[in-house]
Design a protein around this motif. Structure first.
Motif, PDB file in Angstrom:
ATOM      1  N   VAL A   1       0.846  -1.192   0.000  1.00 53.43           N
ATOM      2  CA  VAL A   1       0.000   0.000   0.000  1.00 53.43           C
ATOM      3  C   VAL A   1       0.881   1.241   0.000  1.00 53.43           C
ATOM      4  CG1 VAL A   1      -1.965  -1.086   1.162  1.00 53.43           C
ATOM      5  CG2 VAL A   1      -0.131  -0.059   2.523  1.00 53.43           C
ATOM      6  N   ARG A   2       0.291   2.360  -0.340  1.00 49.21           N
ATOM      7  CA  ARG A   2       0.997   3.630  -0.185  1.00 49.21           C
ATOM      8  C   ARG A   2       0.836   4.103   1.258  1.00 49.21           C
ATOM      9  NH1 ARG A   2      -0.617   7.209  -5.536  1.00 49.21           N
ATOM     10  NH2 ARG A   2       0.318   5.828  -7.094  1.00 49.21           N
ATOM     11  N   GLY A   3       1.684   5.029   1.649  1.00 55.86           N
ATOM     12  CA  GLY A   3       1.465   5.625   2.959  1.00 55.86           C
ATOM     13  C   GLY A   3       2.544   5.281   3.950  1.00 55.86           C
ATOM     14  N   GLY A   4       2.122   4.742   5.058  1.00 53.19           N
ATOM     15  CA  GLY A   4       3.051   4.488   6.146  1.00 53.19           C
ATOM     16  C   GLY A   4       2.968   5.558   7.206  1.00 53.19           C
ATOM     17  N   ARG A   5       1.862   6.295   7.224  1.00 54.80           N
ATOM     18  CA  ARG A   5       1.684   7.329   8.242  1.00 54.80           C
ATOM     19  C   ARG A   5       1.427   6.698   9.607  1.00 54.80           C
ATOM     20  NH1 ARG A   5      -2.655  11.060   4.859  1.00 54.80           N
ATOM     21  NH2 ARG A   5      -1.288  11.543   3.081  1.00 54.80           N
ATOM     22  N   GLU A   6       1.536   7.507  10.624  1.00 55.76           N
ATOM     23  CA  GLU A   6       1.307   7.025  11.980  1.00 55.76           C
ATOM     24  C   GLU A   6      -0.117   6.476  12.115  1.00 55.76           C
ATOM     25  OE1 GLU A   6       1.458   8.652  16.600  1.00 55.76           O
ATOM     26  OE2 GLU A   6       2.089   9.942  14.943  1.00 55.76           O
ATOM     27  N   GLY A   7      -0.217   5.293  12.698  1.00 56.67           N
ATOM     28  CA  GLY A   7      -1.527   4.658  12.875  1.00 56.67           C
ATOM     29  C   GLY A   7      -1.998   3.872  11.666  1.00 56.67           C
ATOM     30  N   ASP A   8      -1.170   3.776  10.631  1.00 52.23           N
ATOM     31  CA  ASP A   8      -1.580   3.101   9.403  1.00 52.23           C
ATOM     32  C   ASP A   8      -1.927   1.629   9.650  1.00 52.23           C
ATOM     33  OD1 ASP A   8      -1.555   3.237   6.229  1.00 52.23           O
ATOM     34  OD2 ASP A   8      -0.518   1.398   6.794  1.00 52.23           O
ATOM     35  N   LEU A   9      -1.092   0.913  10.393  1.00 49.76           N
ATOM     36  CA  LEU A   9      -1.345  -0.508  10.636  1.00 49.76           C
ATOM     37  C   LEU A   9      -2.677  -0.716  11.340  1.00 49.76           C
ATOM     38  CD1 LEU A   9       2.147  -1.888  11.739  1.00 49.76           C
ATOM     39  CD2 LEU A   9       0.942  -2.344   9.599  1.00 49.76           C
ATOM     40  N   GLU A  10      -2.957   0.132  12.327  1.00 50.49           N
ATOM     41  CA  GLU A  10      -4.223  -0.001  13.054  1.00 50.49           C
ATOM     42  C   GLU A  10      -5.419   0.227  12.133  1.00 50.49           C
ATOM     43  OE1 GLU A  10      -1.165   0.421  16.117  1.00 50.49           O
ATOM     44  OE2 GLU A  10      -1.578   1.489  14.232  1.00 50.49           O
ATOM     45  N   LYS A  11      -5.279   1.186  11.222  1.00 52.23           N
ATOM     46  CA  LYS A  11      -6.389   1.458  10.302  1.00 52.23           C
ATOM     47  C   LYS A  11      -6.574   0.320   9.300  1.00 52.23           C
ATOM     48  CE  LYS A  11      -6.619   6.492  10.577  1.00 52.23           C
ATOM     49  NZ  LYS A  11      -7.996   6.458  11.118  1.00 52.23           N
ATOM     50  N   ARG A  12      -5.451  -0.242   8.804  1.00 59.33           N
ATOM     51  CA  ARG A  12      -5.556  -1.381   7.885  1.00 59.33           C
ATOM     52  C   ARG A  12      -6.216  -2.559   8.589  1.00 59.33           C
ATOM     53  NH1 ARG A  12      -4.593   1.040   2.971  1.00 59.33           N
ATOM     54  NH2 ARG A  12      -2.762   2.379   3.157  1.00 59.33           N
ATOM     55  N   ALA A  13      -5.813  -2.799   9.840  1.00 60.92           N
ATOM     56  CA  ALA A  13      -6.386  -3.895  10.612  1.00 60.92           C
ATOM     57  C   ALA A  13      -7.877  -3.678  10.845  1.00 60.92           C
ATOM     58  CB  ALA A  13      -5.661  -4.041  11.944  1.00 60.92           C
ATOM     59  N   SER A  14      -8.238  -2.439  11.152  1.00 60.16           N
ATOM     60  CA  SER A  14      -9.646  -2.141  11.422  1.00 60.16           C
ATOM     61  C   SER A  14     -10.515  -2.344  10.183  1.00 60.16           C
ATOM     62  CB  SER A  14      -9.780  -0.699  11.920  1.00 60.16           C
ATOM     63  OG  SER A  14     -11.134  -0.386  12.184  1.00 60.16           O
ATOM     64  N   LEU A  15     -10.007  -1.935   9.014  1.00 61.22           N
ATOM     65  CA  LEU A  15     -10.766  -2.097   7.777  1.00 61.22           C
ATOM     66  C   LEU A  15     -10.929  -3.576   7.404  1.00 61.22           C
ATOM     67  CD1 LEU A  15      -9.313   0.839   5.655  1.00 61.22           C
ATOM     68  CD2 LEU A  15     -11.711   0.556   6.343  1.00 61.22           C
ATOM     69  N   LEU A  16      -9.936  -4.385   7.759  1.00 60.04           N
ATOM     70  CA  LEU A  16     -10.060  -5.821   7.513  1.00 60.04           C
ATOM     71  C   LEU A  16     -10.984  -6.472   8.535  1.00 60.04           C
ATOM     72  CD1 LEU A  16      -9.141  -8.311   5.898  1.00 60.04           C
ATOM     73  CD2 LEU A  16      -7.158  -8.477   7.427  1.00 60.04           C
ATOM     74  N   ARG A  17     -10.978  -5.923   9.749  1.00 57.97           N
ATOM     75  CA  ARG A  17     -11.758  -6.501  10.853  1.00 57.97           C
ATOM     76  C   ARG A  17     -13.255  -6.198  10.722  1.00 57.97           C
ATOM     77  NH1 ARG A  17      -9.083  -4.056  14.756  1.00 57.97           N
ATOM     78  NH2 ARG A  17      -7.573  -5.744  15.070  1.00 57.97           N
ATOM     79  N   ARG A  18     -13.573  -5.003  10.233  1.00 60.06           N
ATOM     80  CA  ARG A  18     -14.969  -4.551  10.180  1.00 60.06           C
ATOM     81  C   ARG A  18     -15.316  -4.133   8.756  1.00 60.06           C
ATOM     82  NH1 ARG A  18     -12.297  -2.043  14.331  1.00 60.06           N
ATOM     83  NH2 ARG A  18     -12.981  -2.551  16.459  1.00 60.06           N
ATOM     84  N   ASP A  19     -16.461  -4.584   8.278  1.00 60.15           N
ATOM     85  CA  ASP A  19     -16.896  -4.212   6.937  1.00 60.15           C
ATOM     86  C   ASP A  19     -18.376  -3.869   6.973  1.00 60.15           C
ATOM     87  OD1 ASP A  19     -17.956  -4.662   4.103  1.00 60.15           O
ATOM     88  OD2 ASP A  19     -15.795  -4.848   3.786  1.00 60.15           O
ATOM     89  N   SER A  20     -18.717  -2.678   6.516  1.00 65.44           N
ATOM     90  CA  SER A  20     -20.102  -2.205   6.604  1.00 65.44           C
ATOM     91  C   SER A  20     -21.068  -3.030   5.772  1.00 65.44           C
ATOM     92  CB  SER A  20     -20.173  -0.734   6.148  1.00 65.44           C
ATOM     93  OG  SER A  20     -19.355   0.079   6.955  1.00 65.44           O
ATOM     94  N   VAL A  21     -20.558  -3.676   4.723  1.00 63.49           N
ATOM     95  CA  VAL A  21     -21.407  -4.489   3.844  1.00 63.49           C
ATOM     96  C   VAL A  21     -21.327  -5.971   4.216  1.00 63.49           C
ATOM     97  CG1 VAL A  21     -21.768  -5.269   1.471  1.00 63.49           C
ATOM     98  CG2 VAL A  21     -21.293  -2.860   1.935  1.00 63.49           C
ATOM     99  N   HIS A  22     -20.112  -6.476   4.376  1.00 66.61           N
ATOM    100  CA  HIS A  22     -19.911  -7.920   4.528  1.00 66.61           C
ATOM    101  C   HIS A  22     -19.783  -8.366   5.980  1.00 66.61           C
ATOM    102  CE1 HIS A  22     -19.542  -8.419   0.203  1.00 66.61           C
ATOM    103  NE2 HIS A  22     -18.852  -7.300   0.213  1.00 66.61           N
ATOM    104  N   GLY A  23     -19.883  -7.440   6.908  1.00 69.39           N
ATOM    105  CA  GLY A  23     -19.903  -7.802   8.312  1.00 69.39           C
ATOM    106  C   GLY A  23     -18.519  -8.004   8.897  1.00 69.39           C
ATOM    107  N   PRO A  24     -18.467  -8.440  10.147  1.00 65.52           N
ATOM    108  CA  PRO A  24     -17.184  -8.584  10.835  1.00 65.52           C
ATOM    109  C   PRO A  24     -16.353  -9.740  10.294  1.00 65.52           C
ATOM    110  CG  PRO A  24     -18.957  -9.447  12.195  1.00 65.52           C
ATOM    111  CD  PRO A  24     -19.612  -8.783  11.024  1.00 65.52           C
ATOM    112  N   PHE A  25     -15.038  -9.609  10.409  1.00 74.67           N
ATOM    113  CA  PHE A  25     -14.110 -10.666  10.047  1.00 74.67           C
ATOM    114  C   PHE A  25     -14.335 -11.865  10.965  1.00 74.67           C
ATOM    115  CE2 PHE A  25      -9.992 -12.740  10.806  1.00 74.67           C
ATOM    116  CZ  PHE A  25      -9.644 -13.098   9.517  1.00 74.67           C
ATOM    117  N   ASN A  26     -14.311 -13.051  10.393  1.00 72.93           N
ATOM    118  CA  ASN A  26     -14.564 -14.260  11.167  1.00 72.93           C
ATOM    119  C   ASN A  26     -13.254 -14.758  11.782  1.00 72.93           C
ATOM    120  OD1 ASN A  26     -15.754 -16.508  12.276  1.00 72.93           O
ATOM    121  ND2 ASN A  26     -15.710 -17.706  10.392  1.00 72.93           N
ATOM    122  N   GLY A  27     -12.861 -14.136  12.884  1.00 74.98           N
ATOM    123  CA  GLY A  27     -11.631 -14.561  13.526  1.00 74.98           C
ATOM    124  C   GLY A  27     -10.979 -13.440  14.291  1.00 74.98           C
ATOM    125  N   SER A  28      -9.668 -13.556  14.446  1.00 70.82           N
ATOM    126  CA  SER A  28      -8.895 -12.620  15.259  1.00 70.82           C
ATOM    127  C   SER A  28      -7.844 -11.924  14.412  1.00 70.82           C
ATOM    128  CB  SER A  28      -8.213 -13.384  16.401  1.00 70.82           C
ATOM    129  OG  SER A  28      -7.299 -12.571  17.087  1.00 70.82           O
TER     130      SER A  28
END
Length: 481
Positions: free
Chosen positions: A167-194
């Protein structure tokens, strides 16, 4: 209803729950240790809940003359778990129904003997191929869904390994935001796991999968071997590069072997609709396109109809969910009409999907026109195919043919079929099929047919992309029986 009837109903339900609970560990073990995906009439049971398993069995009644009870299919699953089978998608429902109700067994053949005969292609055929490294270049809607699909397949026999995202970027908090977008999805629901963040390695951990996060501005500036990644298939989800020169930049990076584009390609690059022309993928192909979601939705159905009836010509109108390319509010956009607010308007636009069909199905070259209407829904679209056929038919015959194609043809992984009179778009979020034929909406008048095909333009398409990845990796997993 009497107390006796209530008791019987409850007992029947409890019996189904009990057998579903017994099935779960067998399904999981078959998948994790042998690479066998258990399905029932096209519905995968892997990682399914007891309710998912029960519902999959209930669907059999929509396609066959009798229901299939869980207590009837369980002995077949139990026998499969004790067999030396590997690397296959096995339809437990079709096996059990064929043995019990369609007289597919030979003489006094036992369940074990019947399975040995039906599953011969997967018996004693362990796939010794080394795992294939996969990198997702871009981590938007399709990238994250591909990640979910690959992570759910995690296990010792999984041959596709998601190793990194770029991905582009690497700003502060980027990993947390990537993780959050994978963890939660407004259309497809929560990630099934950890999902956890690994700051030390600049990575994400998801259900036992370590996903390296790599920051880059250009496809040719990454050294994948620094991360232990080699001979990787790079799945480009950005849509920025669509020709051989642009996509070829990926191949200049150390550790990259092949590239798959999740959009229509330009020039001589092969546009693949899995199930239709995936046989065109060769070991020598370094750059391949998985075409578009709409092309994947309509081409399998068009192929089925053309094979049986012949298509003189036709028009395809897509009623498409809005996409990230449109504006949330009115603002400048280089394309006509797309600058108007996507959640508030139906937006007439163009689509190249109808013409793109010819790249996967050359016999329809020049026979189709197409247009699109973007509508205020976030996911699930519909294609309305108005076709002039080479021979006359009727609604019942055409629907019966498409139903058989969905269940028993080489296109069974691409085409789904529904006879529901109540189904709407949100019911099909998460569908793993390229397209779903809405049989109740079919219109036939002599040699003219109007066929309605739903498709989850995100998840269904992602499943098609993953099938292309498997073919590019040389992983040919049979669907049995």
């Amino acid at each position: 209803m009497s107390d006796v009837q209530n008791d019987r109903t409850l007992q029947s339900w409890e019996e189904r729950q009990e057998f579903a609970e017994l099935m779960q560990p067998l399904i999981g073990k078959l998948y994790r240790t042998k690479g066998v995906e258990t399905i029932v009439y096209g519905r995968s049971l892997v990682a399914g809940s007891t309710i998912d398993i029960i519902k999959a069995h209930r669907l059999v009644r929509q396609h066959e003359d009798s229901k299939l009870r869980l207590r009837e299919s369980f002995p077949f699953l139990e026998a499969m778990a004790n067999m030396n089978i590997s690397s296959a998608r096995v339809d437990l429902g079709k096996l059990a129904y064929g043995y019990l109700y369609k007289n597919e067994k030979q003489g006094d053949e036992s369940i074990e003997q019947y399975l040995m005969r039906k599953l011969g292609a997967a018996i004693g055929n362990a796939h010794e191929q080394e795992p294939q490294d996969v990198v997702l270049y871009g981590f938007g809607r399709i990238g994250r869904l591909l990640a979910r699909l690959m992570i759910e397949r995690n296990g010792r026999n999984n041959k596709l390994r998601l190793r990194a995202i770029v991905v582009r970027g690497g700003r502060e908090g980027d990993l947390e935001k990537r993780a959050s977008l994978l963890r939660r999805d407004s259309v497809h629901g929560p990630f099934n796991g950890s999902i956890t963040v690994d700051h030390e390695n600049n990575a994400l951990k998801a259900n036992g999968t370590l996903i390296q996060v790599i920051y880059a501005n250009s496809p040719d500036e990454v050294d994948y071997t620094k991360y232990g990644i080699d001979n990787a298939i790079i799945v480009d989800n950005t849509g920025i590069w669509k020709d051989e020169d642009g996509l070829g930049l990926h191949l200049k990076s150390k550790g990259a072997k092949k590239v798959l584009l999740t959009a229509p390609a330009k020039g001589a690059i092969k546009n693949i609709v899995h199930g239709v022309n995936h046989g065109d993928i060769t070991a020598e192909d370094l750059i391949v396109s998985a075409a578009s979601c709409t092309t994947n939705a309509i081409t399998p159905v068009l192929k089925a109809l053309n094979d049986r009836y012949g298509i003189r010509n036709g028009h395809v109108e897509t009623v498409h969910a809005y996409t990230n390319d449109q504006n949330l509010i009115d603002n400048y956009h280089k394309a006509d009409r797309r600058g108007r607010s996507a959640p508030l308007n139906m937006v007439l636009t163009e689509t190249g999907a109808a013409k793109a069909v010819a790249k996967a199905l050359p016999e329809l070259a020049g026979k189709l026109t197409g247009n699109a209407i973007r509508v205020p829904t976030p996911n699930v679209s519909m294609a309305i195919m108005n076709l002039n056929l080479n021979e006359e038919t009727d609604k019942s015959a055409l629907n019966d043919y498409l139903r058989e194609a969905a269940l028993f043809s080489d296109l069974q992984d691409q085409i789904d079929y529904t006879a529901s009179t109540e189904i709407v778009s949100s019911d099909l979020v998460g569908s793993r099929y390229a397209g779903i034929v809405d049989s109740q909406a079919t219109i036939v008048d002599g040699d003219r047919a109007v066929v309605y095909v739903w498709y989850d333009n995100e998840f269904g398409y992602s499943c098609q992309v993953l099938r292309c990845v498997q073919d590019m990796a040389g992983l040919n997993v049979p669907s049995l029986p």
